[in-house]
Structures are given as C-alpha cells and as structure tokens.
Scaffold this motif. Structure first.
Motif, short mmCIF file in Angstrom:
data_model
loop_
_atom_site.label_atom_id
_atom_site.label_comp_id
_atom_site.label_asym_id
_atom_site.label_seq_id
_atom_site.Cartn_x
_atom_site.Cartn_y
_atom_site.Cartn_z
N GLY A 69 0.80 -1.22 0.00
CA GLY A 69 0.00 0.00 0.00
C GLY A 69 0.83 1.27 0.00
N ASN A 70 2.15 1.13 0.03
CA ASN A 70 3.04 2.29 0.11
C ASN A 70 3.64 2.61 -1.24
OD1 ASN A 70 3.12 0.77 2.79
ND2 ASN A 70 4.13 2.68 3.36
N ALA A 71 3.82 3.90 -1.49
CA ALA A 71 4.73 4.27 -2.56
C ALA A 71 6.14 3.83 -2.16
CB ALA A 71 4.71 5.78 -2.77
N MET A 72 6.95 3.50 -3.14
CA MET A 72 8.33 3.10 -2.88
C MET A 72 9.25 3.97 -3.72
SD MET A 72 8.09 0.59 -0.70
CE MET A 72 9.74 -0.15 -0.76
N GLY A 73 10.42 4.25 -3.17
CA GLY A 73 11.35 5.13 -3.87
C GLY A 73 12.77 4.63 -3.83
N TRP A 74 13.56 5.13 -4.76
CA TRP A 74 15.00 4.92 -4.76
C TRP A 74 15.69 6.28 -4.67
CZ3 TRP A 74 17.61 0.35 -4.60
CH2 TRP A 74 16.91 -0.81 -4.91
N PHE A 75 16.68 6.33 -3.81
CA PHE A 75 17.51 7.51 -3.66
C PHE A 75 18.97 7.10 -3.82
CE2 PHE A 75 14.66 10.85 -1.99
CZ PHE A 75 13.51 10.10 -1.80
N ARG A 76 19.84 8.06 -3.98
CA ARG A 76 21.27 7.75 -4.04
C ARG A 76 22.06 8.85 -3.36
NH1 ARG A 76 22.28 8.44 -10.61
NH2 ARG A 76 22.17 10.74 -10.68
N GLN A 77 23.24 8.47 -2.91
CA GLN A 77 24.11 9.43 -2.24
C GLN A 77 25.54 9.16 -2.64
OE1 GLN A 77 23.61 9.63 2.02
NE2 GLN A 77 24.48 11.68 2.10
N ALA A 78 26.15 10.15 -3.27
CA ALA A 78 27.55 10.08 -3.64
C ALA A 78 28.40 10.70 -2.54
CB ALA A 78 27.77 10.82 -4.96
N PRO A 79 29.66 10.35 -2.46
CA PRO A 79 30.52 10.90 -1.40
C PRO A 79 30.53 12.43 -1.42
CG PRO A 79 31.63 9.10 -2.49
CD PRO A 79 30.38 9.36 -3.28
N GLY A 80 30.31 13.02 -0.26
CA GLY A 80 30.33 14.46 -0.13
C GLY A 80 29.09 15.17 -0.63
N LYS A 81 28.09 14.40 -1.04
CA LYS A 81 26.86 15.01 -1.55
C LYS A 81 25.66 14.58 -0.71
CE LYS A 81 28.38 15.48 -6.35
NZ LYS A 81 28.01 15.24 -7.78
N ASP B 280 26.68 8.32 -12.17
CA ASP B 280 25.69 7.52 -11.46
C ASP B 280 26.30 6.80 -10.26
OD1 ASP B 280 24.36 6.61 -14.66
OD2 ASP B 280 23.49 8.04 -13.23
N THR B 281 27.60 6.88 -10.10
CA THR B 281 28.27 6.23 -8.98
C THR B 281 27.77 6.79 -7.65
OG1 THR B 281 30.27 5.73 -10.26
CG2 THR B 281 30.50 5.86 -7.86
N ALA B 282 27.29 5.91 -6.79
CA ALA B 282 26.72 6.32 -5.50
C ALA B 282 26.28 5.07 -4.74
CB ALA B 282 25.53 7.25 -5.71
N VAL B 283 25.91 5.28 -3.50
CA VAL B 283 25.19 4.25 -2.76
C VAL B 283 23.70 4.47 -3.02
CG1 VAL B 283 24.65 3.29 -0.50
CG2 VAL B 283 26.97 4.14 -0.97
N TYR B 284 23.03 3.42 -3.42
CA TYR B 284 21.61 3.49 -3.76
C TYR B 284 20.79 2.89 -2.62
CZ TYR B 284 22.60 5.05 -8.46
OH TYR B 284 23.00 5.80 -9.54
N TYR B 285 19.78 3.65 -2.23
CA TYR B 285 18.90 3.25 -1.13
C TYR B 285 17.46 3.12 -1.63
CZ TYR B 285 22.72 5.05 1.79
OH TYR B 285 23.93 5.29 2.38
#
Length: 126
Positions: A31-43, A90-95
C-alpha cells in the motif's frame, strides 16, 4: 522487524547495466509508494525514482530519465531499479525506501519516507 534489503549493486563500465532489487520483510508495503535515492561521497542524498503502490505512476529525476526504470512486484514485496546506459556520475550508494502513507502524493524527498534499506554501492567506471 521491518527490513528493506537492497541487492544488485556492483562495479560496471560506462554504458553498462545493473538491476537493483529491494526486498521487504516484516510487513507488506503493497500500500506504500516506494522510492530509490542515491548518495555520492560528499553530496546530499538525492531522489532517483519513485513508484505508486499499484505501479501505475512512476516518477524519475531528470538526470536518469530514459535510462533507469522502476518497477515493483507486490506479491514478492520487492521493488526493482533497472539501470541502463550507466554513466560515471551515477556512482553512488543506492537506497530504497518505503513512503509515508500520510503523503497525498508520491514523495520525492527523503522526509516522505519512513523505512530505509542499508544501501548498495554502484560504481561506474569510465
């Protein structure tokens, strides 16, 4: 215990593809929307893509439109992010994250999400 577990990250050359998965356990997120986020070093963590509970609506950051595709399988309690034509930026940690049910619209900011995975590293070499 509610958990979101991402997998599928890795090292890929520019122009390559990856498919990320996010498996939920402990409760259903159908029942939830789902999302993807990302975080690159220093950002800061940035929005990548989101999908409505039914899968009928999807949203993408301008930087990934046409290259990334979000989908979900509610029977498997799993969300996917297919990544094509990858670029070094696109390099990052993806959550992955599960959206707050109180939001009227699909959130595209981190504060709109209640549950988060631990992240999976994506590295794109040039």
């Amino acid at each position: 215990q509610v958990q979101l577990v991402e997998s599928g990250g890795g090292l890929v050359q520019a122009g390559g593809s990856l498919r990320l998965s996010c498996a939920a356990s402990g409760r259903t997120f159908s029942g939830n929307a789902m999302g993807w986020f990302r975080q690159a070093p220093g950002k800061e963590r940035e929005f990548v893509a989101a999908i409505s509970w039914s899968g009928g609506r999807v949203y993408y950051a301008d930087s990934v439109k046409g290259r990334l595709s979000i989908s979900r399988d509610n029977d498997k309690n799993t969300v996917y992010l297919l990544m094509d034509s990858l670029k070094p930026e696109d390099t990052a940690v993806y959550y992955c994250a599960a959206g707050n049910l109180l939001w009227a619209n699909i959130p595209m900011v981190p504060t709109g999400y209640d549950y988060w995975g631990q992240g999976t590293q994506v590295t794109v070499s040039s």
